[in-house]
Motif scaffolding. Structure first.
Motif, mmCIF file in Angstrom:
data_model
loop_
_atom_site.group_PDB
_atom_site.id
_atom_site.type_symbol
_atom_site.label_atom_id
_atom_site.label_comp_id
_atom_site.label_asym_id
_atom_site.label_seq_id
_atom_site.Cartn_x
_atom_site.Cartn_y
_atom_site.Cartn_z
ATOM 1 N N LYS A 4 9.674 -13.057 -0.966
ATOM 2 C CA LYS A 4 8.368 -12.402 -1.324
ATOM 3 C C LYS A 4 8.014 -12.120 -2.622
ATOM 4 O O LYS A 4 9.062 -11.494 -3.277
ATOM 5 N N ASN A 5 7.007 -12.413 -3.271
ATOM 6 C CA ASN A 5 6.902 -12.016 -4.716
ATOM 7 C C ASN A 5 6.425 -10.408 -4.855
ATOM 8 O O ASN A 5 6.531 -9.864 -5.734
ATOM 9 N N ARG A 6 5.799 -9.850 -3.800
ATOM 10 C CA ARG A 6 5.397 -8.421 -3.708
ATOM 11 C C ARG A 6 4.762 -8.065 -4.834
ATOM 12 O O ARG A 6 4.785 -6.849 -5.381
ATOM 13 N N LEU A 7 3.818 -8.858 -5.269
ATOM 14 C CA LEU A 7 3.046 -8.085 -6.640
ATOM 15 C C LEU A 7 2.089 -7.195 -6.049
ATOM 16 O O LEU A 7 1.819 -6.255 -6.967
ATOM 17 N N VAL A 8 1.233 -7.207 -4.932
ATOM 18 C CA VAL A 8 0.455 -6.376 -4.556
ATOM 19 C C VAL A 8 1.241 -4.980 -4.328
ATOM 20 O O VAL A 8 0.645 -3.725 -5.045
ATOM 21 N N GLU A 9 2.507 -4.936 -3.880
ATOM 22 C CA GLU A 9 3.152 -3.827 -3.939
ATOM 23 C C GLU A 9 3.531 -3.184 -5.206
ATOM 24 O O GLU A 9 3.405 -2.085 -5.436
ATOM 25 N N THR A 10 3.682 -4.023 -6.112
ATOM 26 C CA THR A 10 3.985 -3.535 -7.431
ATOM 27 C C THR A 10 2.925 -2.878 -8.200
ATOM 28 O O THR A 10 3.054 -1.847 -8.800
ATOM 29 N N ILE A 11 1.568 -3.534 -7.905
ATOM 30 C CA ILE A 11 0.260 -2.989 -8.477
ATOM 31 C C ILE A 11 0.137 -1.424 -7.951
ATOM 32 O O ILE A 11 -0.114 -0.459 -8.810
ATOM 33 N N LYS A 12 0.618 -1.384 -6.439
ATOM 34 C CA LYS A 12 0.600 -0.111 -6.007
ATOM 35 C C LYS A 12 1.494 1.191 -6.133
ATOM 36 O O LYS A 12 1.447 2.264 -5.911
ATOM 37 N N SER A 13 2.606 0.580 -6.783
ATOM 38 C CA SER A 13 3.697 1.397 -6.951
ATOM 39 C C SER A 13 3.635 2.482 -7.946
ATOM 40 O O SER A 13 3.224 2.103 -9.236
ATOM 41 N N ALA A 78 -7.081 5.768 -4.514
ATOM 42 C CA ALA A 78 -8.359 5.044 -3.698
ATOM 43 C C ALA A 78 -8.385 3.658 -3.991
ATOM 44 O O ALA A 78 -8.642 2.778 -3.368
ATOM 45 N N GLU A 79 -8.384 3.571 -5.534
ATOM 46 C CA GLU A 79 -8.674 2.064 -5.558
ATOM 47 C C GLU A 79 -7.505 1.219 -5.474
ATOM 48 O O GLU A 79 -7.830 0.065 -5.155
ATOM 49 N N ALA A 84 -5.782 -3.059 -2.009
ATOM 50 C CA ALA A 84 -4.777 -3.554 -0.926
ATOM 51 C C ALA A 84 -5.544 -3.982 0.436
ATOM 52 O O ALA A 84 -5.106 -5.126 1.270
ATOM 53 N N ALA A 85 -6.244 -3.138 0.816
ATOM 54 C CA ALA A 85 -7.113 -3.289 2.048
ATOM 55 C C ALA A 85 -7.768 -4.744 2.137
ATOM 56 O O ALA A 85 -8.071 -5.091 3.222
ATOM 57 N N GLN A 86 -8.132 -5.351 0.989
ATOM 58 C CA GLN A 86 -8.835 -6.401 0.993
ATOM 59 C C GLN A 86 -7.939 -7.736 1.820
ATOM 60 O O GLN A 86 -8.688 -8.872 2.084
ATOM 61 N N PHE A 87 -6.760 -7.659 1.824
ATOM 62 C CA PHE A 87 -5.944 -8.641 2.391
ATOM 63 C C PHE A 87 -5.774 -8.472 3.822
ATOM 64 O O PHE A 87 -5.447 -7.392 4.250
ATOM 65 N N GLU A 88 -5.944 -9.611 4.456
ATOM 66 C CA GLU A 88 -5.894 -9.465 5.923
ATOM 67 C C GLU A 88 -4.483 -9.389 6.537
ATOM 68 O O GLU A 88 -4.285 -8.672 7.409
ATOM 69 N N ASN A 89 -3.611 -9.723 5.811
ATOM 70 C CA ASN A 89 -2.156 -9.675 6.313
ATOM 71 C C ASN A 89 -1.160 -10.059 5.090
ATOM 72 O O ASN A 89 -1.561 -10.264 3.773
ATOM 73 N N VAL A 90 0.084 -9.886 5.394
ATOM 74 C CA VAL A 90 1.004 -10.045 4.259
ATOM 75 C C VAL A 90 0.907 -11.521 3.506
ATOM 76 O O VAL A 90 0.985 -11.611 2.405
ATOM 77 N N ASP A 91 0.700 -12.548 4.424
ATOM 78 C CA ASP A 91 0.671 -13.957 3.958
ATOM 79 C C ASP A 91 -0.363 -13.894 2.792
ATOM 80 O O ASP A 91 -0.305 -14.619 1.914
ATOM 81 N N ALA A 122 -11.426 -4.296 -13.075
ATOM 82 C CA ALA A 122 -13.046 -4.411 -12.859
ATOM 83 C C ALA A 122 -13.282 -5.018 -11.455
ATOM 84 O O ALA A 122 -14.353 -4.438 -11.083
ATOM 85 N N ARG A 123 -12.826 -5.859 -10.954
ATOM 86 C CA ARG A 123 -13.251 -6.312 -9.496
ATOM 87 C C ARG A 123 -12.871 -5.260 -8.369
ATOM 88 O O ARG A 123 -14.021 -4.999 -7.463
ATOM 89 N N VAL A 124 -12.015 -4.512 -8.627
ATOM 90 C CA VAL A 124 -11.690 -3.518 -7.755
ATOM 91 C C VAL A 124 -12.673 -2.503 -7.817
ATOM 92 O O VAL A 124 -13.180 -1.765 -6.765
ATOM 93 N N LYS A 125 -13.246 -2.103 -8.871
ATOM 94 C CA LYS A 125 -14.374 -1.165 -9.115
ATOM 95 C C LYS A 125 -15.579 -1.682 -8.565
ATOM 96 O O LYS A 125 -16.760 -0.912 -8.420
ATOM 97 N N GLY A 126 -15.578 -2.837 -8.314
ATOM 98 C CA GLY A 126 -16.871 -3.362 -7.643
ATOM 99 C C GLY A 126 -17.974 -4.205 -8.812
ATOM 100 O O GLY A 126 -19.165 -4.273 -8.306
ATOM 101 N N HIS A 127 -17.397 -4.571 -9.982
ATOM 102 C CA HIS A 127 -18.177 -5.336 -10.733
ATOM 103 C C HIS A 127 -18.745 -6.828 -10.295
ATOM 104 O O HIS A 127 -19.664 -7.464 -10.538
ATOM 105 N N PHE A 128 -17.631 -7.244 -9.268
ATOM 106 C CA PHE A 128 -17.970 -8.539 -8.771
ATOM 107 C C PHE A 128 -16.913 -8.757 -7.680
ATOM 108 O O PHE A 128 -16.115 -7.899 -7.538
ATOM 109 N N ASP A 129 -17.331 -9.747 -6.883
ATOM 110 C CA ASP A 129 -16.567 -10.243 -5.677
ATOM 111 C C ASP A 129 -15.196 -11.012 -6.125
ATOM 112 O O ASP A 129 -14.835 -11.412 -7.166
ATOM 113 N N GLN A 130 -14.275 -11.064 -4.974
ATOM 114 C CA GLN A 130 -12.975 -11.877 -4.930
ATOM 115 C C GLN A 130 -13.188 -13.047 -5.616
ATOM 116 O O GLN A 130 -12.417 -13.661 -6.554
ATOM 117 N N ASN A 131 -14.063 -13.862 -5.219
ATOM 118 C CA ASN A 131 -14.398 -15.396 -5.785
ATOM 119 C C ASN A 131 -14.766 -15.541 -6.834
ATOM 120 O O ASN A 131 -14.102 -16.275 -7.799
#
Length: 227
Positions: A4-13, A78-79, A84-91, A122-131
């Motif tokens: 697993k690349n675990r990039l999301v965990e790395t950002i949170k670390s 909080a950010e 991390a909460a935007q992802f439905e699962n680990v996949d 900026a996306r996490v702050k809400g400037h635009f959506d994921q797409n």
């Protein structure tokens, strides 16, 4: 089964945040020490490759990764939790990590990963959506980073002789829109036209959020959909 690349965990670390708090200039030397890298979820995979060859390419990959992580790693708790909460699962997390790592790998210098990292914050702050964020990332990937200085000039409403080929390239990437020959645009209070180009919303986001060096501001109103 691939690791697993675990990039999301790395950002949170917290370790990633602490490592990059003083900038990225010495990150290659720090990450080459396994006892430090082992505390950072994704870094172990990078360092394993680095220690095997220590080639210029691998050193550049670490530098690009560090540039990408610089701003996301400094987000508030909080950010980071919101991110991390935007992802439905680990996949889904892994799919996102793979997309980011492909963009980082393709970047021909360290500036594009830094821009993409700022756009993620900026996306996490809400400037635009994921797409919209993913679209912006792919637009940055297609463009020449040297051309972005022209977007700054247009955003500031400065008068200058533009390179038509540069403008056409930025137009094809989606950052500029051609003005009709009969129209006059008002850019930052300055009339421009007839003819010429003006920034699209994507171009304004890139200049205001991706290319600036200061803290990323919160939007006046969070955007959940592109408008």
């Amino acid at each position: 089964m691939p690791p697993k690349n675990r990039l999301v965990e790395t950002i949170k670390s917290d370790e990633t945040r602490d490592l990059l708090a003083d900038g990225t200039d010495t990150v290659i030397d720090v990450l080459s020490e396994s006892e430090v890298a082992s505390q950072i979820p994704f870094a172990g995979l990078v360092v394993k490759t680095y220690q095997a060859s220590k080639s210029i390419r691998e050193r550049m990959q670490i530098k690009k990764l560090a540039k990408f992580l610089e701003y996301p790693s400094q987000m508030s708790e909080a950010e980071k939790n919101k991110f991390a909460a935007q992802f439905e699962n680990v996949d889904k997390e892994e799919e996102f990590g793979e997309q980011m790592l492909v963009l980082i790998d393709k970047a021909d210098d360290a500036e594009k990963p830094k821009i993409i990292g700022r756009l993620l914050a900026a996306r996490v702050k809400g400037h635009f959506d994921q797409n919209t964020f993913m679209r912006l990332c792919k637009m940055v990937d297609r463009a020449f980073v040297e051309d972005f200085r022209h977007l700054r000039v247009l955003r500031n409403g400065e008068n200058h002789m533009a390179d038509e080929d540069v403008e056409q390239s930025l137009r094809s990437s989606g950052f500029l829109r051609q003005i009709n020959n009969t129209d006059t645009a008002i850019i930052s209070g300055v009339p421009v036209g007839p003819g010429g180009f003006k920034l699209t919303q994507y171009g304004r986001w890139l200049v205001d959020l991706g290319l600036s060096d200061g803290p990323i501001p919160s939007p006046e109103k969070e955007r959940t959909h592109f408008s």
